[in-house]
Write an enzyme that holds these catalytic residues in place. Structure first.
Site, PDB file in Angstrom:
ATOM      1  N   TYR A 149       0.776  -1.239  -0.062  1.00  0.00           N
ATOM      2  CA  TYR A 149      -0.037  -0.086   0.188  1.00  0.00           C
ATOM      3  C   TYR A 149       0.816   1.162   0.026  1.00  0.00           C
ATOM      4  O   TYR A 149       0.704   2.298  -0.834  1.00  0.00           O
ATOM      5  CB  TYR A 149      -0.713  -0.036   1.139  1.00  0.00           C
ATOM      6  CG  TYR A 149      -1.730   1.195   1.432  1.00  0.00           C
ATOM      7  CD1 TYR A 149      -2.906   1.375   0.496  1.00  0.00           C
ATOM      8  CD2 TYR A 149      -1.704   1.998   2.374  1.00  0.00           C
ATOM      9  CE1 TYR A 149      -3.698   2.463   0.499  1.00  0.00           C
ATOM     10  CE2 TYR A 149      -2.677   3.227   2.297  1.00  0.00           C
ATOM     11  CZ  TYR A 149      -3.486   3.407   1.457  1.00  0.00           C
ATOM     12  OH  TYR A 149      -4.535   4.558   1.541  1.00  0.00           O
ATOM     13  N   LYS A 153       1.143   4.316  -3.010  1.00  0.00           N
ATOM     14  CA  LYS A 153       0.833   5.659  -2.700  1.00  0.00           C
ATOM     15  C   LYS A 153       1.887   6.887  -2.851  1.00  0.00           C
ATOM     16  O   LYS A 153       1.966   7.726  -3.245  1.00  0.00           O
ATOM     17  CB  LYS A 153       0.282   6.028  -1.076  1.00  0.00           C
ATOM     18  CG  LYS A 153      -1.338   5.449  -1.248  1.00  0.00           C
ATOM     19  CD  LYS A 153      -2.324   5.945  -1.879  1.00  0.00           C
ATOM     20  CE  LYS A 153      -3.730   5.352  -1.669  1.00  0.00           C
ATOM     21  NZ  LYS A 153      -4.665   5.844  -2.525  1.00  0.00           N
TER      22      LYS A 153
HETATM   23  N1  LIG Z   1      -9.819   5.797   5.116  1.00  0.00           N
HETATM   24  C1  LIG Z   1      -8.474   6.014   5.273  1.00  0.00           C
HETATM   25  O1  LIG Z   1      -7.913   6.103   6.227  1.00  0.00           O
HETATM   26  C2  LIG Z   1      -7.645   6.621   4.098  1.00  0.00           C
HETATM   27  C3  LIG Z   1      -6.535   7.212   4.537  1.00  0.00           C
HETATM   28  C4  LIG Z   1      -5.611   7.688   3.605  1.00  0.00           C
HETATM   29  C5  LIG Z   1      -6.057   7.607   2.366  1.00  0.00           C
HETATM   30  N2  LIG Z   1      -7.073   6.881   1.807  1.00  0.00           N
HETATM   31  C6  LIG Z   1      -7.552   6.866   0.526  1.00  0.00           C
HETATM   32  O2  LIG Z   1      -8.804   7.309   0.127  1.00  0.00           O
HETATM   33  C7  LIG Z   1      -9.413   6.558  -0.865  1.00  0.00           C
HETATM   34  C8  LIG Z   1     -10.673   6.258  -0.632  1.00  0.00           C
HETATM   35  O3  LIG Z   1     -10.964   5.357   0.466  1.00  0.00           O
HETATM   36  P1  LIG Z   1     -11.951   5.313   1.478  1.00  0.00           P
HETATM   37  O4  LIG Z   1     -11.417   5.349   2.926  1.00  0.00           O
HETATM   38  O5  LIG Z   1     -13.119   6.323   1.124  1.00  0.00           O
HETATM   39  O6  LIG Z   1     -12.512   3.903   1.387  1.00  0.00           O
HETATM   40  P2  LIG Z   1     -13.785   3.218   0.939  1.00  0.00           P
HETATM   41  O7  LIG Z   1     -14.842   3.706   1.772  1.00  0.00           O
HETATM   42  O8  LIG Z   1     -13.405   1.672   0.932  1.00  0.00           O
HETATM   43  O9  LIG Z   1     -14.029   3.607  -0.563  1.00  0.00           O
HETATM   44  C9  LIG Z   1     -13.239   3.210  -1.616  1.00  0.00           C
HETATM   45  C10 LIG Z   1     -14.038   3.314  -2.973  1.00  0.00           C
HETATM   46  O10 LIG Z   1     -13.395   3.108  -4.014  1.00  0.00           O
HETATM   47  C11 LIG Z   1     -14.236   2.085  -4.912  1.00  0.00           C
HETATM   48  N3  LIG Z   1     -13.160   1.218  -5.524  1.00  0.00           N
HETATM   49  C12 LIG Z   1     -11.952   0.432  -5.115  1.00  0.00           C
HETATM   50  N4  LIG Z   1     -11.396  -0.139  -6.005  1.00  0.00           N
HETATM   51  C13 LIG Z   1     -12.066   0.130  -7.424  1.00  0.00           C
HETATM   52  C14 LIG Z   1     -11.417   0.221  -8.489  1.00  0.00           C
HETATM   53  N5  LIG Z   1     -10.670  -0.910  -8.776  1.00  0.00           N
HETATM   54  N6  LIG Z   1     -12.161   0.652  -9.385  1.00  0.00           N
HETATM   55  C15 LIG Z   1     -13.479   1.474  -9.197  1.00  0.00           C
HETATM   56  N7  LIG Z   1     -13.677   1.929  -7.950  1.00  0.00           N
HETATM   57  C16 LIG Z   1     -12.920   1.396  -6.819  1.00  0.00           C
HETATM   58  C17 LIG Z   1     -15.082   1.389  -3.921  1.00  0.00           C
HETATM   59  O11 LIG Z   1     -16.052   1.015  -4.242  1.00  0.00           O
HETATM   60  P3  LIG Z   1     -15.726  -0.648  -5.059  1.00  0.00           P
HETATM   61  O12 LIG Z   1     -15.258  -1.541  -3.798  1.00  0.00           O
HETATM   62  O13 LIG Z   1     -17.545  -0.987  -5.329  1.00  0.00           O
HETATM   63  O14 LIG Z   1     -15.189  -0.665  -6.359  1.00  0.00           O
HETATM   64  C18 LIG Z   1     -15.302   2.558  -2.876  1.00  0.00           C
HETATM   65  O15 LIG Z   1     -16.442   3.607  -3.570  1.00  0.00           O
HETATM   66  C19 LIG Z   1      -8.678   5.387  -1.320  1.00  0.00           C
HETATM   67  O16 LIG Z   1      -7.558   5.894  -2.490  1.00  0.00           O
HETATM   68  C20 LIG Z   1      -7.646   5.209  -0.047  1.00  0.00           C
HETATM   69  O17 LIG Z   1      -6.372   4.693  -0.186  1.00  0.00           O
HETATM   70  C21 LIG Z   1      -8.104   6.497   2.892  1.00  0.00           C
END
Ligand SMILES: NC(=O)c1ccc[n+]([C@@H]2O[C@H](COP(=O)([O-])OP(=O)(O)OC[C@H]3O[C@@H](n4cnc5c(N)ncnc54)[C@H](OP(=O)(O)O)[C@@H]3O)[C@@H](O)[C@H]2O)c1
Length: 243
Positions: A149, A153
């Protein structure tokens, strides 16, 4: 830009940061299209947001082409990409599964590139546009047992710096947001050698951590700056997390 004039494609908009950003943009008059892979989850989000959806996997080039065609048709154009789709595969070096590693890079790196590429191909002839890449504090500092991961990033952050230089002469603002830990589905979706894990934070712990709304606020604030300037990168921490 003026948010009410924004036509925004959000990848991964069916939950978490993407969903909260869609909701905030819609509340300010923007047009928004969201995508995701799971059709039922995406349809429910689209209905709740009253916004168009496209089922698409950003790791598949043909899906990305169709996504941009359908999103542009639905909104009568496109001037913002929020490159947000992603998930976490974390494992100690000695236990990394090569197939899972490749899949992590297919979504978080290849998928982000394919979407940015499609956006640039829209924005260059149009004379401008905005790309917001969602990386992580994992793009700024490594930690044990998370190299798939973290590496993905760091790659996104590096690509962002390249695309920013390439696209500035075309009036395209390429921005990066690095969220720290945010209380979304991310942790229950994260993959580890032990399988998917659920993080059971207490209510008090959760209350001290970031919500998707803080990241949505950051993204929309960056977009809202007048186009003569832009914030290249924003890192967002919880003020006083209890764990
Ligand atoms: N939550 C944290 O602590 C955190 C911290 C730093 C960065 N981030 C980043 O923020 C972003 C959003 O994450 P989140 O925390 O909001 O998590 P989340 O609620 O799990 O949302 C992830 C979204 O991405 C979609 N997705 C995943 N893989 C995909 C693919 N190959 N094609 C199209 N859609 C895809 C998922 O839907 P489906 O599964 O239906 O495709 C979902 O809509 C990510 O890039 C993550 O790395 C999160």
């Amino acid at each position: 830009m003026t948010i009410s004039e924004a036509k925004v494609l959000i990848t991964g908009g069916s939950s978490g940061i993407g969903y909260a950003t869609a909701a905030l943009l819609k509340s300010q008059g923007a047009r928004v299209v969201i995508c995701g892979r799971q059709a039922d989850k995406l349809a429910a989000a689209g209905a709740a947001l009253d916004t168009p959806t496209v089922v698409a996997n950003v790791a598949i080039a043909a899906d990305v082409q169709r996504l941009f065609d359908e999103a542009s048709a639905a909104m009568g154009g496109l001037n913002v990409l929020i490159n947000n789709a992603g998930y976490g595969y974390m494992a100690p070096l000695t236990e990394i599964d090569p197939t899972a590693f490749e899949a992590q890079y297919a979504t978080n790196v290849l998928g982000a590139m394919l979407c940015a590429q499609a956006a640039a191909r829209h924005f260059i002839p149009a004379g401008g546009g905005d790309i917001v890449n969602i990386a992580s504090t994992a793009a700024t500092k490594g930690h044990a047992n998370a190299s798939p991961y973290v590496g993905s990033k760091f790659a996104l952050r590096g690509m962002t710096e390249c695309w920013r230089q390439e696209l500035r002469p075309h009036n395209i603002r390429v921005m990066l947001v690095n969220p720290s830990e945010v209380m979304t589905d991310f942790f229950s979706q994260a993959e580890t050698p032990q399988g998917r894990r659920a993080r059971n934070y207490t209510a008090a712990e959760q209350a001290s951590k970031l919500r998707a709304e803080e990241i949505a606020h950051t993204i929309v604030s960056m977009l809202a700056m007048d186009n003569r300037g832009f914030i290249t990168e924003a890192t967002v921490f919880a003020t006083n997390p209890q764990v």
